[in-house]
Write a protein that holds these residues in place. Structure first.
Motif, short mmCIF file in Angstrom:
data_model
loop_
_atom_site.label_atom_id
_atom_site.label_comp_id
_atom_site.label_asym_id
_atom_site.label_seq_id
_atom_site.Cartn_x
_atom_site.Cartn_y
_atom_site.Cartn_z
N GLN A 167 25.41 -93.40 38.64
CA GLN A 167 24.41 -92.39 38.96
C GLN A 167 23.57 -91.98 37.75
OE1 GLN A 167 26.18 -89.13 41.18
NE2 GLN A 167 27.16 -90.52 42.65
N PHE A 168 24.18 -92.12 36.55
CA PHE A 168 23.42 -91.79 35.33
C PHE A 168 23.19 -93.03 34.47
CE2 PHE A 168 25.47 -87.77 36.53
CZ PHE A 168 24.35 -86.95 36.61
N PHE A 169 23.73 -94.18 34.88
CA PHE A 169 23.47 -95.46 34.24
C PHE A 169 23.80 -95.44 32.75
CE2 PHE A 169 20.59 -94.54 37.75
CZ PHE A 169 21.14 -95.40 38.68
N VAL A 170 24.97 -94.88 32.47
CA VAL A 170 25.47 -94.77 31.10
C VAL A 170 26.46 -95.90 30.84
CG1 VAL A 170 26.96 -93.38 29.60
CG2 VAL A 170 25.08 -92.29 30.85
N THR A 171 26.32 -96.56 29.70
CA THR A 171 27.25 -97.63 29.33
C THR A 171 28.06 -97.29 28.08
OG1 THR A 171 25.53 -98.73 28.04
CG2 THR A 171 25.78 -99.41 30.35
N ASP A 172 27.73 -96.18 27.45
CA ASP A 172 28.41 -95.75 26.22
C ASP A 172 29.37 -94.62 26.58
OD1 ASP A 172 29.24 -94.88 23.76
OD2 ASP A 172 27.23 -94.70 22.90
N PHE A 173 30.66 -94.87 26.39
CA PHE A 173 31.66 -93.87 26.74
C PHE A 173 31.47 -92.58 25.95
CE2 PHE A 173 33.78 -97.92 27.79
CZ PHE A 173 34.07 -97.67 29.13
N ASN A 200 18.02 -100.07 39.29
CA ASN A 200 17.90 -98.63 39.14
C ASN A 200 17.57 -98.25 37.70
OD1 ASN A 200 18.57 -96.92 41.64
ND2 ASN A 200 20.19 -98.45 41.71
N TYR A 201 18.29 -98.86 36.78
CA TYR A 201 18.11 -98.54 35.36
C TYR A 201 16.70 -98.87 34.87
CZ TYR A 201 18.89 -98.56 30.30
OH TYR A 201 18.80 -98.33 28.95
N SER A 202 16.08 -99.88 35.48
CA SER A 202 14.74 -100.28 35.04
C SER A 202 13.72 -99.17 35.20
CB SER A 202 14.28 -101.52 35.81
OG SER A 202 13.96 -101.22 37.16
N TYR A 203 13.99 -98.23 36.09
CA TYR A 203 13.09 -97.09 36.29
C TYR A 203 13.52 -95.89 35.43
CZ TYR A 203 11.08 -99.46 40.35
OH TYR A 203 10.44 -100.36 41.18
N ASP A 224 13.71 -94.82 30.02
CA ASP A 224 13.13 -93.82 29.11
C ASP A 224 13.32 -92.38 29.60
OD1 ASP A 224 12.18 -95.87 27.42
OD2 ASP A 224 10.42 -96.15 28.71
N VAL A 225 14.16 -92.22 30.60
CA VAL A 225 14.43 -90.89 31.16
C VAL A 225 15.71 -90.34 30.54
CG1 VAL A 225 14.92 -89.61 33.28
CG2 VAL A 225 13.28 -91.52 33.32
N PRO A 226 15.73 -89.08 30.10
CA PRO A 226 16.97 -88.50 29.57
C PRO A 226 18.10 -88.62 30.57
CG PRO A 226 15.10 -87.04 29.16
CD PRO A 226 14.60 -88.13 30.05
N VAL A 227 19.31 -88.82 30.07
CA VAL A 227 20.46 -89.08 30.93
C VAL A 227 20.61 -88.02 32.02
CG1 VAL A 227 22.99 -89.18 31.00
CG2 VAL A 227 21.73 -90.41 29.21
N ALA A 228 20.46 -86.77 31.67
CA ALA A 228 20.67 -85.68 32.63
C ALA A 228 19.65 -85.69 33.76
CB ALA A 228 20.64 -84.34 31.91
#
Length: 411
Positions: A64-70, A176-179, A182-186
């Motif tokens: 949902q937030f497309f985070v890969t860094d723990f 999803n991540y492609s959009y 450049d958007v902040p994670v939150a």
């Protein structure tokens, strides 16, 4: 996935902690969490000595937030983040090429193995409908295709292997991540509204991985997609259609392309094993496995329009007879030529006349708008690069050479 020895409790003494770390560091590779279902993640965290709810927390960060860094997973303790960093990764397939069309269509080429023969393609098609902006992602399930539909360029590449759940869901993750890059994670949000398992490969021949991936698509802690917005398209693997009815509630599409067995045997060879009578009966059974707010209100019939082959008025009449007892919507697809294809696209007038026959009989019948032609992203044009284990590509190339030689000598 390599086996990894994990800690079973947070109360291990220093000697045990050191031993665990050594074993983890010696593992072949890290565990990829991207393709894990909620149940698999819950077990994974329990084996780590953690609470099951950690699974839903991590799923949200990933899908949902497309985070890969723990390190960015702020609601997880620092100690657990460090542990996950040592033994886990969140890794989508490598993007080796991306192309965005002038009409908004996006295509990605993913590397899913070693070398140039392990490339698959994924396409996102934007559109406007009564619900607003729609973004439909066409996902691949295999490297190449084990079937050999005569009008499909993917099938001419042959077949290498099935995709893993991480390689399948990774296509949705990347779209999803492609959009959101450049958007902040939150502030990130899921953008893809619809998924069709309609890319390279026959999804029902990679059943377990496809089922696991679709469950992630529907999971509220992952993509939370509506059942009606996830569609599996099959050429007609009848036993697996019945199994699918037992396992999940998603929309079903059939790559039909012919209204009688003789023609379909030529266009879609799997019809020789599962002829139309069996296929239609399986679709009827699929619809009877209904539930509240089910996606199974109708079957979508996909019908590629091939000039002079399956587009005559009598074919439309045969199709009406074939589908008379099957709740269905019909999608007419203008053929998208590929190099050396033995077919041409039906004329616009012929397609409209075919549509009118079906619509006048009461069927909802649409003509698919061709999108992404300028980046070879239209229906039937996904080819990737396949290290063919079936020799089908070699056989196809021989046929093309023979046909060209005949034309040369005649000309």
């Amino acid at each position: 996935m390599s086996s990894v020895v994990v800690v079973s409790s947070e109360n291990l003494d220093e000697k045990q902690q050191s031993l665990t770390t050594s074993v983890v560091q010696a593992a072949d590779k890290k565990v990829n969490l991207l393709g894990m279902s909620r149940a698999e993640l819950e077990k994974f965290f329990e084996d780590l000595g953690e609470k099951k709810f950690r699974a839903s927390q991590v799923m949200k960060w990933i899908h949902q937030f497309f985070v890969t860094d723990f390190a960015e997973m702020s609601n997880i303790s620092g100690k657990l983040r460090e542990k996950l960093e040592k033994i886990c990764e969140i890794k989508a397939p490598e993007v080796v090429h991306r192309n965005y069309s002038k009409d908004g269509t996006r295509k990605w080429v993913f590397r899913v193995g070693e070398g140039e023969g392990s490339l698959v393609e994924t396409v996102l098609i934007p559109a406007e409908d009564k619900t607003g902006a729609r973004k439909t992602l066409c996902i691949s399930s295999q490297v190449g295709c084990a079937l050999d539909c005569s009008f499909c360029s993917t099938g001419k590449q042959g077949f290498q292997r099935d995709l893993t759940p991480a390689e399948i869901i990774g296509q949705l993750w990347m779209a999803n991540y492609s959009y959101m890059e450049d958007v902040p994670v939150a502030e990130r949000e899921r953008t893809v509204t619809n998924v069709v398992m309609m890319g390279m490969g026959e999804p029902l021949l990679n059943y377990d991985a496809v089922l696991s991936s679709m469950r992630l698509m529907l999971d509220d802690f992952a993509y939370g997609m509506s059942k009606r917005r996830v569609t599996l398209s099959t050429s007609g693997v009848v036993p697996k259609i019945d199994q699918l009815a037992q396992d999940i509630d998603v929309a079903l599409a059939i790559s039909l392309h012919a209204p009688n067995d003789e023609l379909r045997n030529e266009l879609v060879p799997i019809n020789k094993k599962y002829p139309l009578q069996q296929l239609i009966a399986a679709c009827q059974r699929y619809l009877t496995k209904d539930g509240n707010e089910s996606a199974r209100r109708h079957v979508t019939i996909e019908y590629v329009m091939l000039e002079g082959v399956n587009d005559h008025p009598e074919h439309a009449q045969q199709l009406l007879k074939l589908l008379k007892n099957l709740p269905s919507k019909i999608n007419l697809i203008p053929f998208n030529p590929f190099p050396h294809a033995p077919y041409g696209r039906s004329s616009r007038n012929r397609i409209i006349a075919f549509q009118k026959t079906l619509s006048d009989a009461g069927f909802v019948c649409t003509i698919r708008q061709t999108r992404g032609d300028d980046i070879d992203a239209a229906c039937g044009q996904l080819v990737g690069q396949v290290a063919d284990r079936t020799r089908r590509a070699e056989q196809w190339q021989k046929k093309v050479a023979q046909r060209q030689e005949i034309l040369r000598t005649q000309g």
